[in-house]
Motif scaffolding. Structure first.
Motif, PDB file in Angstrom:
ATOM      1  N   GLY A  44       0.384  -1.007  -0.236  1.00  0.00           N
ATOM      2  CA  GLY A  44       0.215   0.036  -0.094  1.00  0.00           C
ATOM      3  C   GLY A  44       0.534   1.390   0.238  1.00  0.00           C
ATOM      4  N   GLU A  73       1.154   3.371   2.309  1.00  0.00           N
ATOM      5  CA  GLU A  73       0.395   4.636   2.617  1.00  0.00           C
ATOM      6  C   GLU A  73       0.984   5.682   3.059  1.00  0.00           C
ATOM      7  OE1 GLU A  73      -3.978   5.467   3.843  1.00  0.00           O
ATOM      8  OE2 GLU A  73      -2.762   4.269   2.397  1.00  0.00           O
ATOM      9  N   ARG A 126     -10.900   6.907  -2.140  1.00  0.00           N
ATOM     10  CA  ARG A 126     -10.481   5.290  -1.624  1.00  0.00           C
ATOM     11  C   ARG A 126     -11.366   4.702  -0.100  1.00  0.00           C
ATOM     12  NH1 ARG A 126      -4.927   4.052   0.196  1.00  0.00           N
ATOM     13  NH2 ARG A 126      -6.170   3.927   1.797  1.00  0.00           N
ATOM     14  N   SER A 127     -11.002   4.953   0.792  1.00  0.00           N
ATOM     15  CA  SER A 127     -10.576   4.906   1.284  1.00  0.00           C
ATOM     16  C   SER A 127     -12.581   4.396   2.145  1.00  0.00           C
ATOM     17  CB  SER A 127     -10.436   5.067   3.248  1.00  0.00           C
ATOM     18  OG  SER A 127     -11.227   4.199   4.590  1.00  0.00           O
ATOM     19  N   ILE A 187     -14.830   4.234  -0.344  1.00  0.00           N
ATOM     20  CA  ILE A 187     -15.800   3.433  -1.197  1.00  0.00           C
ATOM     21  C   ILE A 187     -15.717   2.371  -0.271  1.00  0.00           C
ATOM     22  CG2 ILE A 187     -15.507   2.458  -2.177  1.00  0.00           C
ATOM     23  CD1 ILE A 187     -14.399   5.024  -4.190  1.00  0.00           C
ATOM     24  N   PHE A 188     -13.996   1.707   0.401  1.00  0.00           N
ATOM     25  CA  PHE A 188     -13.757   0.802   0.602  1.00  0.00           C
ATOM     26  C   PHE A 188     -14.771   0.423   1.756  1.00  0.00           C
ATOM     27  CE2 PHE A 188     -10.780  -0.426  -2.415  1.00  0.00           C
ATOM     28  CZ  PHE A 188     -10.301  -2.123  -2.690  1.00  0.00           C
ATOM     29  N   LYS A 189     -14.811   1.306   2.601  1.00  0.00           N
ATOM     30  CA  LYS A 189     -15.566   0.860   4.302  1.00  0.00           C
ATOM     31  C   LYS A 189     -17.515   0.987   4.216  1.00  0.00           C
ATOM     32  CE  LYS A 189     -13.010   3.329   7.703  1.00  0.00           C
ATOM     33  NZ  LYS A 189     -11.445   3.072   6.717  1.00  0.00           N
ATOM     34  N   SER A 218      -7.588  -2.644   5.356  1.00  0.00           N
ATOM     35  CA  SER A 218      -6.763  -2.472   4.306  1.00  0.00           C
ATOM     36  C   SER A 218      -6.360  -2.570   2.887  1.00  0.00           C
ATOM     37  CB  SER A 218      -5.033  -3.803   4.742  1.00  0.00           C
ATOM     38  OG  SER A 218      -5.445  -3.414   6.463  1.00  0.00           O
ATOM     39  N   SER A 243      -7.782  -1.359   0.741  1.00  0.00           N
ATOM     40  CA  SER A 243      -7.738  -0.309  -0.414  1.00  0.00           C
ATOM     41  C   SER A 243      -6.333  -0.538  -0.464  1.00  0.00           C
ATOM     42  CB  SER A 243      -8.406   0.860   0.307  1.00  0.00           C
ATOM     43  OG  SER A 243      -7.893   1.145   1.779  1.00  0.00           O
ATOM     44  N   ASN A 244      -5.519  -0.690   0.359  1.00  0.00           N
ATOM     45  CA  ASN A 244      -3.635  -0.547  -0.332  1.00  0.00           C
ATOM     46  C   ASN A 244      -3.470  -1.172  -1.851  1.00  0.00           C
ATOM     47  OD1 ASN A 244      -3.429   0.735   1.672  1.00  0.00           O
ATOM     48  ND2 ASN A 244      -2.373  -0.465   3.259  1.00  0.00           N
ATOM     49  N   PHE A 247      -4.997  -0.894  -4.597  1.00  0.00           N
ATOM     50  CA  PHE A 247      -5.205   0.196  -5.763  1.00  0.00           C
ATOM     51  C   PHE A 247      -4.175   1.988  -5.451  1.00  0.00           C
ATOM     52  CE2 PHE A 247      -9.544  -1.089  -5.644  1.00  0.00           C
ATOM     53  CZ  PHE A 247     -10.149  -0.082  -6.766  1.00  0.00           C
ATOM     54  N   ASN A 248      -3.589   1.717  -3.702  1.00  0.00           N
ATOM     55  CA  ASN A 248      -2.267   2.548  -3.900  1.00  0.00           C
ATOM     56  C   ASN A 248      -0.928   1.545  -4.775  1.00  0.00           C
ATOM     57  OD1 ASN A 248      -3.713   3.787  -1.620  1.00  0.00           O
ATOM     58  ND2 ASN A 248      -2.653   3.205  -0.591  1.00  0.00           N
TER      59      ASN A 248
END
Length: 374
Positions: A117, A119, A134-135, A137-139, A168, A170-171, A173-174
């Motif tokens: 990720g 981050e 991003r966060s 959307i995943f939540k 985690s 969504s990482n 996508f990072n």
């Protein structure tokens, strides 16, 4: 908005999940998460915090930034592989961990997601809009999954998986998005040695912090029952939500403070520090008082009457909202950008030692309340 999403998500899901899984189910997931957090800590060394400072200093130079990011990523990924080998060995040989092998393997995905990720790079570049969207959307995906997939006590493994998805996943996508900021072509001539000293200090700081944020749960898991872990987890979850509000400003200030120190703009550094301390005092004091007075109503509303054992631990643990807020500003936003992370390390090590001693003395007698005092 990012901070709000981090506490609204558990605020919506925890009342539902805790009533279905009961203290034993939530206790199992909390125990597994705490155990895996130690392996995650080892895998990441001190890179999540050191990486922000290191990248913030060279963010105006793409070449230097690329080299720094690649060096830190290689260190992080290598440590992650070692962490996985050690974790699989622990699951194979420790009977207490074998009871929920599937749960541990699912929760361990957080090690991989954190490694890929990066981050710390996005925070160093102050890409908060991207991180937030991003966060959230995943939540939202995880939120829907909670209500669709969790219906009975045995679904605690599913709960563990969805929690990792929310925190985690969504990482991923990072990892695919990183080419916008740095080159993916190996630059070679890596100088890993320059990072080791600082990374070691940040790693030691993370170790000390994680001891008094997760060791209490681990000690409860080994010394008492899953139900006691569930009570304590309910109290800590409420505390964590409130702490995330109080420390929200700090997340934004570390890269900015590091940038000011690197460029000698000390007036601005002092101004944002004073603003951060004022914010902590203003927000944390009323929250702390309110939730001590209304602990019973809060626990029953969020978790149900089965969690009556969480009321006293919650009242005991509430003053940490103010204390963590102040420590966060003085340590993370002042001392670390000034390069005085060793002072932060010493204070955290002392705190961790005191915590272990108090836990050993009080958990056998007072269970979750003893852990809260520690």
């Amino acid at each position: 908005i990012l901070t709000m999403s981090q506490f609204i998500f558990p605020l919506i899901t925890f009342p539902y999940v805790s009533r279905i899984l009961l203290p034993v189910g939530t206790g199992k997931v909390s125990f597994a998460t705490s155990i895996v957090s130690y392996f995650t800590l080892f895998a990441q060394l001190g890179i999540p915090m050191y990486g922000i400072r290191a990248c913030a200093k060279v963010r105006d130079n793409r070449e230097k930034l690329t080299k720094t990011v690649q060096e830190l990523f290689i260190i992080n990924f290598t440590m992650s592989l070692i962490a996985y080998v050690t974790l699989f060995g622990a699951i194979a040989f420790v009977p207490r961990l074998q009871q929920d092998k599937a749960l541990f393997l699912i929760v361990s995905l957080t090690i991989l997601f954190n490694a890929i990720g990066m981050e710390w790079l996005y925070k160093a570049l102050e890409q908060y809009t991207y991180i937030t969207i991003r966060s959230i959307i995943f939540k939202l995906i995880a939120l829907i999954a909670m209500f669709v997939l969790i219906h009975q006590k045995s679904d605690y493994v599913v709960y563990g998986g969805i929690s990792i998805l929310a925190a985690s996943a969504s990482n991923v996508f990072n990892f695919f998005h990183v080419h916008k900021y740095v080159s993916l072509k190996p630059v070679g001539n890596y100088n890993f040695k320059q990072h080791f000293k600082a990374v070691a200090v940040f790693f030691a700081m993370s170790c000390a912090t994680i001891i008094y944020t997760h060791l209490d749960t681990v000690m409860l898991g080994f010394m008492t029952s899953d139900a006691d872990v569930g009570y304590y987890n309910a109290a800590v979850k409420i505390k964590s939500i409130l702490v995330s509000i109080v420390t929200s400003l700090g997340v934004v200030l570390l890269p900015r403070a590091s940038y000011y120190v690197e460029n000698g703009i000390m007036d601005e550094f002092t101004r944002i520090t004073n603003k951060a301390l004022a914010f902590v005092g203003l927000v944390s004091t009323p929250l702390m008082i309110y939730f001590i007075l209304f602990a019973k109503e809060t626990v029953f509303f969020l978790s149900g009457k089965e969690y009556a054992g969480a009321i006293i631990p919650m009242q005991v643990i509430m003053p940490t909202i103010l204390l963590i807020g102040i420590t966060n500003v003085l340590g993370i936003q002042v001392l670390i950008p000034l390069g005085k992370e060793k002072i932060v390390l010493y204070s955290e090590v002392i705190g961790a030692i005191v915590d272990v001693i108090i836990n050993m003395m009080l958990i056998p007698k007072l269970a979750s309340t003893g852990a809260a005092i520690g």
